[in-house]
Write a protein that holds these residues in place. Structure first.
Motif: not given
Lengths: 951, 102, 408
Positions: A865-885
């Motif tokens: 959403v922020d077009g300047h943020t580069l995602l690290p390759e290998g990063a995981q994708i989740i459904a929620t904005e906060t990270i659950p336990a």
């Protein structure tokens, strides 16, 4: 400097030269021909090491590789840990110290070289003692190729340490004559200082030659310090001798307690008296030789303690002649001393310690019998049998191509060993249909010794735990009481006892301790040692330096580097390189002051707006020829290739039988009967092998031939809206218009005088050409393209830019965007999967339950959403904005991620569960404890319509 | 390192060869006619006997040709080599066990 | 005599009875290695089943348990794998107290090195997944790698430079014999019969249900039979006509002599293909890949060792004059997706725990726990539920190849 224990008239050391060395900080001298052990003993030094667990002083026990105690660290000229003093040849300037069971590695790189050589022979003889020499001499006369190895610097084996006679003359004369003859024989390779350490399948015997160790700092740098010989022989004779074993009794680990044969070897081979006053403890005849020889050399033999109830007449008479008291039916029950044995306690064997008395002495020489050295034979899968007469395990009989000879066969007289060597060589060569003329057996002693007594240990006369001061394995500080604890704990297997007590796991591989442990286990369990067997003999027979195994396969030679014909140009133009498989590929070409991001942005911009070029030569290329080539490719690729017209090109995907994407590339139909296909750089060899496998094993009826032409063709993608201009400039008369030279077609032309195949292929979505020329001309063609493009700002680019460009178009990289669990459908490439073909490799797997799930992971684009943020390759994708336990449900992962000059933002490709249904959704990528919001998008982000392809 | 008797090149060192697993496992004539379980048998299930085993080898660093061999997996010794397409010297009964759970 | 503090702890005075077989047991476990012993122990501890025989054809824990390089870690890629391996690791962390037996579990961390850009991507992917699965994984840059293990050559000028590494601090090594004997001792104390030199020669099936085993020491009736025989599983399964997606391969390992402490952690490398630790007594313990062909010979080819040595020296130049003391080989049973098979079989009351390939030691605890649950209840434990035989039919593989070609 005096060496008080050197005795005149004995030994083979060269006393005309003196070598200075330092041990535990003290300076000593010795002579060429000495080992570190013999030189220390010549100086009266017995205490050389410390026990690992109990810290007790330890001395020199043996004279050869069986040494369990005298572990030393070499400090100079270069540190080397854990050598036995008995196997270190003395050299000037040697600095060593005794160890407490652990060695120390050098902190600096080893400057020495190591290498390996191959040898092939009809007969390999391991061991140049009497049996081995007799065997080699027998074979030498036949003209067959013979290899003879020995660990020592000279031939002779046990004869070097005894005073026997052959043909009525001192045995050394026979050894010298034999050595001369073998050295002169053109069909014989004689390798000294060479130890066979492993016998492998199909009679591959590996041996280590120590080529310069004995030269110390004077070793020439250009010579390999050590060499591994890989010897493939059709027949092998192991004439590896036998090892004397001790008897366990209380405090049997004091310095000055040695094997009887070792004392004899120190006298005869090195001219060293191991002490002034000796006690001998034996269960057999052989120790008398030591007692008599030492007495004759001036040692006072205080007592011979013979556990046997009666002493053979010949031996007791010989002792009486020299005034040596013999105590038949007696045993040593313990010893006293501080840093060295000073008194031996003896008692009647049957009297359980009654009438125990002491004998003062400074050395105690022990013999509990002899063990044939059967490790190599056993590795060759020779079986062993228990010999009650020898109280040990001996070879059960020859194998088809592996024999034992001499003392290794359990023989006990010189005459028998010589005869056995001749017989073994004769049998070996006869098995090869090589005629062997009868060889007379040299005359030597054949009088059999008297029966030995089987005695593993003397029960402790002290109160307390039996065996608590009796060492079975000196190097591991394993006690008889440990063995009893093991059996008391319920253990019944010798292997378990070995592991419980660590007996036999040290440097000496249990040469002196293994059978002792078996005997003591048998005693504890009330079973027969014959039923217990031995533990396995595992290679190597002797410790070998890691570097010797690595040999020349170090640094650049560890793994060959492959470079393209254009490599030098890339280097000259400042490219940084990426390792892909064995290849070095240009990664990007930074200009002075540029970061990687800067360079890649510049290279991308050139490709999208002007013209750029790269070296694509590492692409795998396979020429597929033959009338059935089209049919063959149809069976492998997911789409149809046989309908391609000559001169046309098609993209194709290969799947495994499991339906997962294996590789991709283009297929060019060169002519009716010839295709040229490309593979990914890393998979080229694998794909060719895989295709050969199908062709040869599954469809041998197809008339197809496969040839790798990867290195034959240099491949230069010429990319960008201005690429047509560059191509036009370097070709004469080639119609480069889109209509005349359409996408996915090939034209032949001449560039810089070189015949070139130009293909209109694009891995960037831009107008692009792939120029293929024979590798030999790569540089001149590359330079011609570069020169022609200079006015248009042509820019060389590397793999990083290639990745960005292709990712903007969602072209996957196999191995980066796939991982062996991805189907063509998952990649959004159902269009490449033929519906018309009845079958192709992997097709059936697409119909499995798992493949039909709607929620498979599919290739999508992610836009932070922020077009300047580069995602690290290998990063995981989740459904929620906060990270659950944890465990956190994961929806997929980022496979590729870049900053895009064309999109003016960052973007990524990802494999996402139900990805194609999620387009438009906002998901989250956890990063450093927070999350980054991303929007799921259709994978193709740039030029969705494909408008740029034609320029 | 074993010597492997390539039928075309003669005995060569093991490092020149590539192992291909069980021999005589033909690609099904009509995979579409198989159910998932039958297909899985072809894709993933192979014999794994202790003893003589008919298997495939390729002389990848030599003549690049595939051949079949019977090798004893207990001793690792090659018992025979033969061309692709020749019958299995161990006969059809070499398969250890039948299909499970059919 | 006074023992050096560096010496290993003493074993208990009694380990196990050398039991003879009874005619019948509720559960017969075939294979007296780590997994078989742990399964027996957890059957008794967690499920109250003690009328059990563990049958071992040789000496207890003398197969792969005696031959492995003892690496314990849980930083696997897929959720299914990290589930069972992390459960294992948690059990390891309390195992010494649980068994009241020293197992020398040393949580010295494991580094998995990355040597090229794709290695880095794959490694980071695994770290991100591990972290979300609650596993202590980190990514280390080369200078951080050198801090954890100063003897690793992190120079950029080498043939396969170290681009970084994944690091799991809770990972480590344990003393394999102590582990096996700890389980054996406690199983024995529950009254479980550990029967050595007892080779299974047949498995009796009646009406689709297993009824017992035939052995070199006679027939033994069994309510349930649980196979935990690693490399020999296929041979046993063939006795009941069961064909499995397993291939048995030699896996070699080696040790050096005893050295002063030099290597503080565990290092694994796929690209350079070696893994190394320094055991408690001081020996370097190393392994590499499997020999390529099927083999039951417990012997491998020497070129594998030579290659491994060259690889070791690339990463650790200081090892040049360390000496190889001993090499050996085990027999590992590999599956097409490098993940195990733990669960039921088409034959009722016959259970399967196999396919651990080169990674079985680290799963001794968790596999024993899950397999015991499965055998006792007839239903899989959540940690082994994904590892069915059926997944090869449905295609629901747990493919760990991509993540760790060396799955130790």
């Amino acid at each position: 400097m005096s060496t008080p224990f050197r005795v005149a008239g004995h030994g083979r050391v060269d006393r005309s030269a003196t070598l200075a060395f330092t041990f535990d900080g003290t300076a000593y001298t010795g002579h060429p021909g000495d080992t570190l052990a013999s030189a220390l003993l010549a100086n009266g030094v017995h205490r050389v090491a410390t026990g690992i667990t109990y810290g007790r002083p330890r001395g020199i026990v043996a004279a050869g590789v069986e040494e369990p105690n005298a572990l030393v660290q070499i400090e100079a000229p270069f540190p080397e840990p854990m050598l036995t003093a008995t196997t270190v040849e003395l050299y000037d300037g040697l600095v060593a110290r005794g160890l407490g069971g652990r060695g120390r590695l050098a902190a600096t790189p080893d400057p020495a070289r190591y290498d390996a050589k191959h040898l092939h022979a009809e007969l390999l003889v391991v061991g140049a003692g009497p049996a081995g020499l007799a065997a080699a001499l027998t074979a030498a006369g036949t003209g067959a190729r013979v290899v003879l190895l020995d660990s020592a610097p000279e031939c002779g084996g046990s004869l070097l340490g005894t005073r026997e006679h052959i043909d009525g003359r001192p045995a050394q004369e026979w050894v010298d004559a034999a050595t001369r003859r073998l050295t002169a024989a053109p069909n014989v390779t004689l390798l000294t200082r060479t130890t066979a350490f492993g016998h492998y399948d199909d009679h591959l015997v590996l041996a280590l030659e120590k080529r310069t160790d004995h030269l110390g700092a004077a070793a020439p740098r250009h010579l390999a310090r050590q060499r591994v010989w890989r010897i493939r022989a059709r027949q092998v004779v192991h004439a590896t001798g036998a090892t004397e074993r001790p008897v366990a009794f209380d405090d049997n680990d004091r310095p000055g307690i040695m094997l009887a044969s070792a004392a004899r070897t120190y006298l005869h081979r090195y001219g060293v008296l191991v002490g002034r006053r000796a006690t001998v403890f034996t269960t057999n005849d052989s120790a008398y030789d030591a007692a008599l020889d030492l007495a004759d050399a001036g040692v006072e033999v205080a007592a011979v303690v013979d556990a046997r109830p009666t002493v053979p007449e010949r031996l007791s008479r010989a002792c009486a002649e020299r005034g040596i008291p013999v105590h038949a039916g007696h045993v040593v029950t313990g010893t006293s001393g501080v840093d060295r044995v000073s008194r031996v306690h003896i008692a009647e064997r049957d009297g359980r310690g009654a009438r125990r008395h002491g004998v003062d002495c400074d050395v105690l020489l022990v013999s509990g019998g002899w063990n044939p050295a059967v490790a190599l034979f056993s590795q060759a899968r020779g079986t062993l049998r228990h010999d009650a007469g020898l109280a040990t395990f001996v070879p059960g009989g020859p194998l088809a191509a592996v024999r034992t000879a001499g003392a290794a066969d359990g023989l006990r007289t010189l005459g028998a060993c010589l005869a056995d060597g001749i017989a073994a060589a004769t049998a070996a060569l006869t098995a090869l249909d090589i005629a062997v003329a009868p060889v007379p057996v040299p005359a030597a002693d054949t009088e059999l010794p008297h029966p030995a007594l089987e005695l593993w240990r003397v029960p402790s006369p002290r109160d307390g735990v039996d065996g608590a001061a009796q060492f079975v394995d000196l190097q591991r500080d394993a006690l008889v009481s440990d063995v009893f604890r093991a059996t008391g704990a319920g253990l019944r297997s010798v292997e378990h006892v070995k592991r419980y007590t660590t007996v036999g796991t040290a440097h000496d591989q249990g040469r002196t301790s293994g059978i002792l442990a078996s005997g003591i286990v048998a005693e504890a369990l009330g079973t027969d040692v014959a039923d217990l067997g031995t533990t396995s003999f595992r290679p190597p027979v002797q410790p070998v330096a890691f570097a010797a195994f690595a040999g020349r396969d170090r640094g650049d030679l560890f793994d060959p580097v492959r470079v393209t014909a254009l490599h030098a140009w890339h280097q000259e133009h400042g490219a940084l390189f990426e390792d892909i498989g064995q290849w070095k590929r240009p990664w990007y070409y930074p200009l002075p002051g540029e970061t990687m991001d800067d360079a890649v942005r510049r290279e991308c911009r050139a490709a999208r707006t002007g013209v750029a070029m790269m070296d694509g030569s590492t692409l795998g290329k396979i020429s597929v020829q033959g009338p059935d080539a089209g049919c063959f490719l149809d069976r492998l690729y997911t789409n149809v290739m046989s309908t391609l017209k000559p001169g046309r090109i098609r993209y194709g995907v290969l799947c495994g039988v499991d339906g997962m994407v294996l590789d991709d590339g283009t297929v060019l139909r060169v002519s009716d009967g010839e295709f040229l296909l490309t593979t990914t750089t890393g998979n080229a060899a694998k794909v060719l092998e895989w295709m050969e496998e199908w062709l040869q094993t599954e469809w041998p009826e197809l008339r197809v031939h496969l040839t790798s032409v990867t290195e034959h063709w240099a491949t230069i993608p010429l990319v960008g809206p201005r690429s047509r201009d560059v191509l036009a400039a370097v070709t004469d008369g080639l119609d480069v218009t889109a209509d005349a030279f359409p996408f996915m077609s090939r034209r032949d032309t001449v560039i810089a005088g070189v015949e070139a195949r130009v293909c209109r292929i694009s891995f960037s979505g831009e107008l692009a050409y792939e120029v293929n020329v024979p590798s030999w001309y790569a540089t001149s063609v590359w330079q011609a393209l570069y020169d022609a493009g200079r006015p248009l700002g042509i820019t060389p680019y590397g793999t990083e830019t290639m990745h960005v460009l292709r990712a903007e178009k969602a072209y996957p990289i196999i191995g980066q965007d796939t991982d062996g669990t991805v189907t063509p459908q998952d990649l959004g490439m159902s269009w490449v999967v033929s519906r018309k073909k009845k079958d192709f490799v992997g097709r059936r797997s697409f119909g499995r339950a798992e493949n039909l799930r709607a929620d498979r992971k599919q290739l999508v684009a992610l836009l932070p959403v922020d077009g300047h943020t580069l995602l690290p390759e290998g990063a995981q994708i989740i459904a929620t904005e906060t990270i659950p336990a944890p465990p956190v449900p994961m929806l997929g992962h980022v496979t590729s991620s870049y900053r895009s000059a064309a999109l003016e933002r960052t973007f990524a490709l990802a494999l996402l569960r139900s990805g194609s249904e999620r387009v438009g959704e906002t998901l989250y990528v956890p990063l450093d404890g927070r999350t980054v919001a991303v929007t799921v998008a259709e994978p193709v982000l740039y030029d969705k319509e494909g408008a740029r392809r034609d320029g | 390192m074993q010597l492997i008797p390539c039928p075309w090149c003669g005995p060569r060192e093991e490092t020149e060869f590539h192992y291909g697993g069980q021999a005589h496992v033909p690609h099904p004539e009509d995979p579409a006619a198989l159910d998932d379980e039958q297909w899985a048998r072809y894709v993933f299930f192979r014999d794994n006997p202790k003893g003589p085993f008919a298997e495939r080898w390729a002389h990848t660093a030599g003549c690049r040709r595939w051949f079949n061999a019977v090798r004893d997996t207990a001793s690792h010794a090659f018992l025979s080599v033969y061309p692709v397409g020749a019958p299995n010297p161990l006969g059809d009964g070499s398969r250890q066990g039948q299909e499970a759970g059919a | 005599m006074t023992r050096d503090a560096r010496a290993l702890p003493d074993h208990p005075d009694f380990l196990w009875r050398n039991a003879d077989p009874k005619p019948s047991y509720d559960v017969v476990i075939v294979g007296g290695g780590g997994h078989g012993l742990a399964t027996a122990y957890y059957l008794a501890r967690n499920h109250g089943i003690t009328n059990i025989a563990v049958l071992e054809k040789g000496w207890l824990a003398g197969g792969n348990m005696a031959r492995n390089t003892t690496i314990i870690r849980s930083n696997y890629l897929w959720d299914e794998s990290s589930g069972i391996y992390e459960h294992s690791l948690k059990l390891w962390e309390t195992l010494a107290e649980e068994l009241d037996h020293p197992i020398l579990f040393s949580q010295r961390g494991v580094l998995n090195l990355a040597h090229n850009l794709q290695d880095v991507r794959d490694s980071k992917r695994r770290v991100y997944a591990n972290q979300l699965n609650g596993i202590d994984a980190e990514w280390l840059e080369p200078d951080e790698v050198a801090k954890v293990c100063p003897i690793v050559n992190v120079s950029p000028d080498v043939r396969h430079p170290v681009h970084g590494a994944t690091y799991q601090p809770r990972a480590g090594i344990a003393k394999h014999d102590y582990v096996a004997w700890g389980f054996a001792r406690r199983a024995d104390a529950y009254g479980i019969d550990l029967i050595q030199n007892c080779e299974v020669t047949g498995i009796d099936v009646s009406g689709g249900r297993v009824t017992g085993v035939r052995t070199t020491r006679g027939r033994i009736a069994a309510g349930k039979v649980a196979l935990a025989a690693a490399g020999h599983t296929s041979v046993l399964a063939a006795m009941v006509g069961l064909r499995l997606p397993l291939q048995s391969h030699p896996l070699q390992a080696l040790v050096s002599e005893l050295l002063e402490p030099v290597h503080p952690t565990v290092v694994m490398s796929n690209a350079v293909h070696v893994y190394v630790s320094q055991a408690h007594k001081g020996e370097l313990v190393m392994g590499a890949g499997i020999d390529s062909y099927n083999g039951y010979g417990q012997r491998g080819a020497f070129h594998i060792i030579e290659r491994q040595m060259a690889a070791a020296l690339e990463l650790f130049p200081v090892f040049a004059r360390a000496h190889l003391l001993r090499t050996w080989a085990g027999i590992v049973d590999t599956t097409p997706d490098a993940s195990p098979i733990v669960g039921r079989t088409p034959i009722e009351d016959l259970y399967l725990n196999c396919g651990w390939g080169t990674g079985g030691f680290k799963a001794t605890t968790g596999a024993g726990w899950a397999f015991a649950h499965t055998v006792a209840t007839g239903e899989p434990h959540p940690t082994n539920a994904p590892f069915t035989l059926d997944r090869f039919t449905t295609g629901a593989l747990v493919d760990e190849h991509g993540a760790a070609a060396v799955a130790h």
